[in-house]
Design an enzyme around this catalytic site. Structure first.
Site, PDB file in Angstrom:
ATOM      1  N   ALA A 172      27.098  47.124  24.340  1.00  9.26           N
ATOM      2  CA  ALA A 172      27.687  47.617  25.548  1.00  9.26           C
ATOM      3  C   ALA A 172      28.161  49.090  25.517  1.00  9.26           C
ATOM      4  O   ALA A 172      28.286  49.589  24.593  1.00  9.26           O
ATOM      5  CB  ALA A 172      29.172  46.689  25.482  1.00  9.26           C
ATOM      6  N   ILE A 203      34.631  43.779  17.390  1.00 12.77           N
ATOM      7  CA  ILE A 203      34.156  44.779  16.997  1.00 12.77           C
ATOM      8  C   ILE A 203      34.974  45.849  17.914  1.00 12.77           C
ATOM      9  O   ILE A 203      35.364  46.963  17.491  1.00 12.77           O
ATOM     10  CB  ILE A 203      32.882  44.849  17.374  1.00 12.77           C
ATOM     11  CG1 ILE A 203      31.872  43.880  16.621  1.00 12.77           C
ATOM     12  CG2 ILE A 203      32.138  46.276  16.983  1.00 12.77           C
ATOM     13  CD1 ILE A 203      32.093  44.036  15.121  1.00 12.77           C
ATOM     14  N   CYS A 257      34.407  40.855  27.650  1.00 12.61           N
ATOM     15  CA  CYS A 257      34.627  41.314  25.871  1.00 12.61           C
ATOM     16  C   CYS A 257      36.167  40.508  25.593  1.00 12.61           C
ATOM     17  O   CYS A 257      37.123  41.244  26.501  1.00 12.61           O
ATOM     18  CB  CYS A 257      34.425  42.685  25.940  1.00 12.61           C
ATOM     19  SG  CYS A 257      34.724  42.982  24.144  1.00 12.61           S
ATOM     20  N   ASN A 285      29.817  34.698  27.267  1.00  6.16           N
ATOM     21  CA  ASN A 285      30.281  35.557  26.124  1.00  6.16           C
ATOM     22  C   ASN A 285      30.978  34.800  25.062  1.00  6.16           C
ATOM     23  O   ASN A 285      31.220  33.489  25.154  1.00  6.16           O
ATOM     24  CB  ASN A 285      31.352  36.466  26.543  1.00  6.16           C
ATOM     25  CG  ASN A 285      31.271  37.922  25.624  1.00  6.16           C
ATOM     26  OD1 ASN A 285      31.307  37.690  24.791  1.00  6.16           O
ATOM     27  ND2 ASN A 285      31.400  38.868  26.611  1.00  6.16           N
ATOM     28  N   GLY A 296      24.740  31.362  23.506  1.00  2.00           N
ATOM     29  CA  GLY A 296      25.809  30.802  22.972  1.00  2.00           C
ATOM     30  C   GLY A 296      25.235  29.828  21.806  1.00  2.00           C
ATOM     31  O   GLY A 296      24.742  28.897  21.920  1.00  2.00           O
ATOM     32  N   GLY A 316      21.800  35.705  19.966  1.00  2.00           N
ATOM     33  CA  GLY A 316      22.924  36.713  19.315  1.00  2.00           C
ATOM     34  C   GLY A 316      23.090  36.499  17.947  1.00  2.00           C
ATOM     35  O   GLY A 316      22.455  37.186  17.107  1.00  2.00           O
TER      36      GLY A 316
END
Lengths: 257, 303
Positions: free
Chosen positions: B46, B71, B130, B192, B243, B265
């Site tokens: 991002a 994070i 996020c 997400n 996911g 991810g």
């Protein structure tokens, strides 16, 4: 080069209370450049725990193509690791990070090696390499209690060695700093709990010093930004170092600990 | 044409495997392990208008079959991403999907306008999901009207197609998906992370300094599959599903649910070679399942 290698376990021994010494056969020893580097181990094939475990290299032998790690059985991952026996295989990523710069100590100088608990292991390879180079080492090792003490003999063979225990059950009662105040040395290498590193940094700010930091890690290679720390020289607080790929060893005063 | 080739708005993908934003940095670390050109695309970390340090540590905690992260959108800021990271990535033959984040609508608009001009950025991924920042992020991703408005504003300035990354932390994800489609989104990326928490048994305190974090990894896969399944049948724009993917089988499951491509991810942290391994395994799996082309799998499970 970082390798992902399936490594066979050569030996696994309990050497103190909950402390294990694990040796594996691994071609990645050829890529180890400094004492104090670490590897990232997948302890099993399942999903729990999911992530790898960062464990420091305590000694290595390029000719035999093997290296040794010492770790504390503490949680789910290290408990699974402790149940592995010789002949079994482990998925290991490494070698990772930057270790202790041995060229910062000159021949004839005295290096003080200060280890706390499970921070002691990487100092063993460091002591071996410094001694081989002609640097005198003094080792100060701190543990919680007598039952947690390990490698005193191994370190003693390389130099003057002092052990301190927090409860006084072995060696000097107190912390490593209680021992160090009476010693003469030129530079310091240390690995251990953050409060110990902080105390060393404050009390011996005039000495050349290298500290190995610990932080919860994700990827171990610098991609996930889990293990960052702030730099001392940036008042804005935006610049950072990653413990896994920029460290884990930093010069004292470089990052905020 | 390759059996894995996928065409999506703005994206001509050699294969549908894309490292997910936040799990791959700007590609440098994983370029030590393999040639990034083999990937379908890369979703970069991002990017915000100004540099961000992110949250205090500890930032990660493990859970069964998953991990929590907080994070906090750490990144070097728009200027550095455009002047250093994107040019570095241009040595690889791989389209970049730039994840865009911010605190205010104006921040998103500014980053989208500038970053979409970079020659190797072929699409934007609007981060309205996020869970680890106080302002922005998920605040734009839980109210349909707000998400629609932001999508519309970003679409006005972006020179490349805009995908919107949806949060699973909503009551009705279909409603959110329809809202961003109405706002002009060219595609959806989902999901997400799910907001979660872990506590330290000895201290009683949260393990994460941010207290809560986003849950990812195999543990969230069934939630993601269900959501992709629902959303893909309710909208007319393509979905990049994600996911908990860690195998070729997982990829096919997302396609069956309605995805047209996928992102990987957390699995990168466990196995840095996971993306190339999946790409290599997919053709054989298509053989076993009797498909000529991977796109035939999209929506197979729809009712």
């Amino acid at each position: 080069m970082i390798r992902k290698e399936i490594c066979k376990i050569i030996s696994q021994k309990l050497i103190a209370e909950n402390i294990y010494e694990l040796t594996v056969k691994a071609e990645m020893v050829h890529d180890i450049t400094e004492p104090g580097q670490f590897v990232h181990i997948r302890v099993g094939n399942g999903l729990d725990p999911l992530l790898r475990r960062p464990i420091s290299i305590s000694s290595y032998d390029v000719t035999e193509e093997q290296f040794t790690m010492i770790y504390r059985k503490d949680g789910k991952g290290t408990s699974q690791l402790a149940s592995r026996v010789p002949g079994m295989e482990l998925d290991i990523l490494g070698p990772l990070g930057n270790g202790f710069p041995i060229n910062e100590a000159s021949i004839g100088e005295t290096a003080l090696l200060v280890g706390g608990g499970i921070g002691v292991p990487p100092l063993y390879e460091l002591a071996k390499q410094l001694t081989a180079k002609g640097v005198k080492v003094i080792n100060v090792l701190g543990f919680q209690a007598e039952s947690a003490v390990f490698y005193e003999q191994e370190f003693s063979e390389l130099g003057e060695t002092y052990v301190a225990t927090a409860d006084g059950s072995y060696g000097v009662k107190g912390f490593v700093t209680d021992v160090i105040k009476d010693l003469q040395f030129d530079c310091v290498y240390s690995c251990g709990p953050t409060p110990m590193l902080r105390a060393l940094e404050q009390q011996y700010s005039h000495k050349k010093m290298f500290l190995s930091l610990e932080e919860r890690m994700g990827c171990g290679v610098g991609a996930c930004f889990a293990c960052v720390c702030k730099k001392v020289d940036d008042p804005s607080g935006a610049s950072y170092k990653k413990v896994c790929s920029d460290g884990p060893v930093f010069r004292a005063g470089e990052v905020i600990i | 044409m390759s059996r894995l080739h996928v065409e999506l708005p703005g994206l001509s993908l050699k294969n549908p495997i894309i490292p997910a934003s936040g799990c791959f940095g700007f590609g440098r670390e994983y370029s030590q392990f393999y040639d990034l050109s083999i990937l379908g695309a890369i979703m970069i970390k991002a990017t915000t208008a100004e540099p961000r340090f992110g949250n205090p540590t500890p930032r990660v905690a493990e859970t069964s079959a998953g991990m929590l992260n907080a994070i906090g959108l750490q990144n070097p800021g728009l200027e550095k991403v455009v002047s250093e990271e994107l040019p570095w990535l241009s040595q690889y033959d791989v389209p970049i999907i730039a994840n865009v984040a911010g605190s205010l609508e104006e921040d998103y608009v500014k980053v989208a306008r500038e970053i979409s001009k970079a020659p190797n950025v072929h699409a934007l991924e609007l981060n309205i999901s996020c869970p680890n920042v106080k302002t922005g992020g998920i605040a734009f991703g839980t109210i349909p009207e707000v998400a629609m408005q932001l999508t519309r504003r970003v679409k006005e300035v972006s020179e490349v197609p805009v995908y919107v990354k949806l949060s699973p932390n909503v009551t009705n994800i279909v409603e959110m998906a329809k809202a961003v489609e109405d706002g002009g989104a060219d595609g959806i990326t989902m999901i997400n992370t799910l907001v979660g928490m872990r506590l330290n048994l000895k201290t009683g305190k949260p393990i994460l300094a941010n207290r809560t974090g986003g849950l990812s990894g195999p543990a969230v896969k069934p939630v993601a599959i269900r959501m992709v399944y629902e959303v893909s049948q309710a909208v007319n724009i393509p979905i990049i599903g994600m996911g908990g993917i860690e195998s070729a089988e997982d990829v096919i499951e997302f396609f069956y649910a309605g995805a047209s491509a996928v992102a990987v991810g957390t699995a990168n942290f466990v196995n840095p070679f996971v993306c190339p391994e999946i790409i290599e395994q997919l053709p054989e799996l298509l053989n076993q399942l009797g498909f000529e082309h991977i796109s035939e799998c999209t929506g197979r499970s729809w009712k």
